[in-house]
Design a protein around this motif. Structure first.
Motif, PDB file in Angstrom:
ATOM      1  N   ILE A 225      14.713 -14.288  -6.483  1.00 52.77           N
ATOM      2  CA  ILE A 225      15.079 -14.964  -7.729  1.00 52.77           C
ATOM      3  C   ILE A 225      15.744 -16.301  -7.439  1.00 52.77           C
ATOM      4  CG2 ILE A 225      16.626 -14.832  -9.740  1.00 52.77           C
ATOM      5  CD1 ILE A 225      16.066 -11.802  -9.785  1.00 52.77           C
ATOM      6  N   ALA A 226      16.605 -16.334  -6.439  1.00 51.03           N
ATOM      7  CA  ALA A 226      17.305 -17.577  -6.095  1.00 51.03           C
ATOM      8  C   ALA A 226      16.347 -18.654  -5.589  1.00 51.03           C
ATOM      9  CB  ALA A 226      18.380 -17.297  -5.047  1.00 51.03           C
TER      10      ALA A 226
ATOM     11  N   PRO B 101      17.940 -26.786 -15.507  1.00 44.00           N
ATOM     12  CA  PRO B 101      18.055 -27.395 -14.176  1.00 44.00           C
ATOM     13  C   PRO B 101      17.938 -26.342 -13.077  1.00 44.00           C
ATOM     14  CG  PRO B 101      20.198 -27.251 -15.248  1.00 44.00           C
ATOM     15  CD  PRO B 101      19.186 -26.875 -16.280  1.00 44.00           C
ATOM     16  N   GLU B 102      17.740 -26.800 -11.877  1.00 47.99           N
ATOM     17  CA  GLU B 102      17.639 -25.872 -10.751  1.00 47.99           C
ATOM     18  C   GLU B 102      18.906 -25.018 -10.640  1.00 47.99           C
ATOM     19  OE1 GLU B 102      14.915 -25.487  -8.719  1.00 47.99           O
ATOM     20  OE2 GLU B 102      14.023 -26.784 -10.241  1.00 47.99           O
ATOM     21  N   ILE B 103      18.723 -23.775 -10.215  1.00 47.48           N
ATOM     22  CA  ILE B 103      19.867 -22.877 -10.042  1.00 47.48           C
ATOM     23  C   ILE B 103      20.704 -23.351  -8.852  1.00 47.48           C
ATOM     24  CG2 ILE B 103      20.571 -20.521  -9.483  1.00 47.48           C
ATOM     25  CD1 ILE B 103      18.069 -19.516 -10.862  1.00 47.48           C
ATOM     26  N   SER B 104      21.975 -23.601  -9.105  1.00 44.92           N
ATOM     27  CA  SER B 104      22.858 -24.054  -8.023  1.00 44.92           C
ATOM     28  C   SER B 104      23.479 -22.845  -7.330  1.00 44.92           C
ATOM     29  CB  SER B 104      23.949 -24.962  -8.586  1.00 44.92           C
ATOM     30  OG  SER B 104      24.764 -24.252  -9.499  1.00 44.92           O
ATOM     31  N   SER B 105      24.049 -23.088  -6.183  1.00 48.00           N
ATOM     32  CA  SER B 105      24.599 -21.998  -5.356  1.00 48.00           C
ATOM     33  C   SER B 105      25.769 -21.291  -6.011  1.00 48.00           C
ATOM     34  CB  SER B 105      25.019 -22.546  -3.993  1.00 48.00           C
ATOM     35  OG  SER B 105      25.987 -23.576  -4.162  1.00 48.00           O
ATOM     36  N   ASP B 106      26.475 -21.971  -6.934  1.00 53.19           N
ATOM     37  CA  ASP B 106      27.639 -21.348  -7.552  1.00 53.19           C
ATOM     38  C   ASP B 106      27.323 -20.697  -8.897  1.00 53.19           C
ATOM     39  OD1 ASP B 106      27.113 -23.683  -8.851  1.00 53.19           O
ATOM     40  OD2 ASP B 106      29.215 -24.320  -9.038  1.00 53.19           O
ATOM     41  N   GLN B 107      26.036 -20.697  -9.318  1.00 53.62           N
ATOM     42  CA  GLN B 107      25.663 -20.078 -10.578  1.00 53.62           C
ATOM     43  C   GLN B 107      25.410 -18.588 -10.395  1.00 53.62           C
ATOM     44  OE1 GLN B 107      22.486 -23.006 -11.761  1.00 53.62           O
ATOM     45  NE2 GLN B 107      23.290 -22.561 -13.790  1.00 53.62           N
ATOM     46  N   VAL B 108      25.655 -17.823 -11.447  1.00 58.50           N
ATOM     47  CA  VAL B 108      25.331 -16.397 -11.440  1.00 58.50           C
ATOM     48  C   VAL B 108      23.835 -16.253 -11.699  1.00 58.50           C
ATOM     49  CG1 VAL B 108      25.729 -14.180 -12.553  1.00 58.50           C
ATOM     50  CG2 VAL B 108      27.621 -15.797 -12.275  1.00 58.50           C
TER      51      VAL B 108
END
Length: 459
Positions: A322-323, A364-371
């Protein structure tokens, strides 16, 4: 001239239904006409191109079975625009068949039906194109002879002119192809001498029936009362109300300019429009003006077949996948195109709709700090010239995504969960809107011919 004209709008689209109590309450107010829209481009180009209705025949027949006898008993016209969903000839013919069934089954006395065709021949449009009478709606919307010739069906969005012509011939039921929605409701009022701007604005509110009320519903009835310098609207179900906000909001429904609403032959100017709350349930509107254009234009809608579609639906729960879903699906797509680059397949289309991330809204693209979402759904869509080619591309894309390797992957049994077996589904023909332009016309009545038929028992 009448002091007021009452218009009953039973439902947002013929076949969407309405509570019988609401309709009967509307009829008790002695309307001068029952009018309704029966179509939309909202479901996309498939229905125009294929000639199939997007409303169910049984649902349409149920609505007509109530309205036709009621209109006949009240001795008022029943007006239907954009018959069968897209308003092409096949759609009008389908609705006419249902009307005929009802009149015969209920043994109604003879009714005069006006049938207004809106489908325009490619020969006529090619001539208009060569004479410079077809104009784009925007700079990128170029029409070509090829687009006209390849279109399965092209309809014109008629204004009130053909409806008035049919009313002048004392039609009991007017069954029309594609029409500008407000014109269906405004035609009788304009014929009777009421202000055109107010009549069309009222038609704009009534076109979706109780959607302009709170709570809104496309399956409930609304009444409009037009007078010399204003109109009133009220819902017919006791649990609904009209507010200045709900009515003003529906005025802007599907419009980008809050002050100018274009239509056949001109536009509504709302700069001086006022909305007034009469009581808890009714709203009064005034100040609307109709501004005619120097030349008379109607909108054209055409659809052409571009191929066949096959889809597969899958779910993903692996947080690593998913990431990295965007880059993974790019890799899958590259593998698919590489696999078929030397085949004799014609040009094809492959898309992945990821629900849970960009399936509807582009995020926007999923960032590293997003759930991350716990799961996502993927609709794999392949469109190609033939059903066999679309199925082959979808199958290969599905199997590639199922076993595609990515950094951090733990399981090798498969990346995707499939809710159905077989996993792939043929969706049939695919159409696109090929014509969405303006046509300059000399006479609406000449462009949209009217046929009159008598159905039912002669008294």
């Amino acid at each position: 001239m009448l002091e007021e004209l009452r218009i009953l709008s039973p439902t947002a689209i013929l076949g969407y239904g309405f509570p019988l109590a609401s309709f009967e309450k509307g009829m008790a107010k002695k309307p001068h006409v029952i009018a309704m829209d029966a179509g939309s481009t909202d479901p996309g180009p498939y229905y125009l191109g294929s000639g199939i209705s997007f409303t169910d025949n049984r649902a349409v027949k149920r609505d007509l079975e109530i309205m036709i006898p009621a209109a006949q008993e009240a001795k008022i016209p029943l007006i239907i625009g954009s018959a069968g969903g897209a308003g092409g000839k096949s759609h009008v013919d389908l609705t006419l068949g249902l009307i005929r069934e009802i009149i015969q089954e209920k043994q109604l006395s003879a009714l005069k039906i006006a049938i207004i065709n809106s489908e325009i021949s490619p020969v006529f449009l090619l001539k208009a194109y060569r004479e410079g009478k077809i104009h784009p709606l925007n700079a990128d919307n170029k029409v070509t002879e090829t687009l006209i010739k390849e279109s399965s069906a092209i309809v014109g969005q008629m204004g009130e002119g053909p409806f008035i012509e049919a009313l002048n011939h004392h039609a009991d039921i007017i069954l029309a192809g594609r029409a500008y929605d407000p014109s269906v409701f405004a035609a009788l009022a304009i014929k009777e001498g009421f202000d055109k701007g107010l009549a069309l604005h009222l038609g704009k509110i009534l076109e979706c029936a109780a959607i302009a009320a709170l709570p809104g519903s496309g399956s409930d009835s609304m009444l409009g009362i037009l007078r010399k310098d204003h109109f009133d609207v009220e819902p017919l179900a006791e649990n609904r109300v009209c507010t200045t906000l709900s009515v003003a909001a529906h005025t802007l429904y599907e419009k980008s300019d809050p002050y100018h609403l274009p239509g056949p032959g001109g536009e509504l100017d709302l700069t001086a429009c006022e909305f007034k709350q009469l009581d808890a349930r009714r709203v009064r509107v005034s100040g609307t003006k109709f501004i005619p254009t120097k030349k008379y234009f109607i909108k054209l809608e055409g659809a052409r077949k571009i191929g066949y579609r096959t889809i597969a639906i899958a779910g993903v729960t692996d947080p690593i996948m998913i990431a990295n879903i965007d880059s993974i699906l790019i890799g899958v797509k590259e593998r698919v195109f590489d696999n078929f680059q030397d085949s004799n397949f014609q040009e094809f289309y492959l898309n992945f709709n990821v629900y849970g991330k960009n399936g509807i809204a582009l995020l926007p693209e999923i960032s590293s700090d997003q759930v991350l979402p716990d799961e996502i759904g993927i609709v794999i869509e392949a469109v190609a010239a033939t059903e066999e080619e679309a199925s082959a591309i979808c199958s290969f894309a599905r199997s590639t995504a199922l076993h595609f390797g990515y950094e951090g992957r733990i399981s090798t049994a498969g990346n995707l969960a499939f809710p159905f077996s077989p996993s792939d589904a043929n969706m049939g023909e695919v159409y696109e809107f090929s014509i969405y332009h303006l046509l300059e016309v000399e006479s609406e009545v000449a462009l949209f011919p009217i046929q009159y038929v008598i159905i039912g028992e002669m008294e």
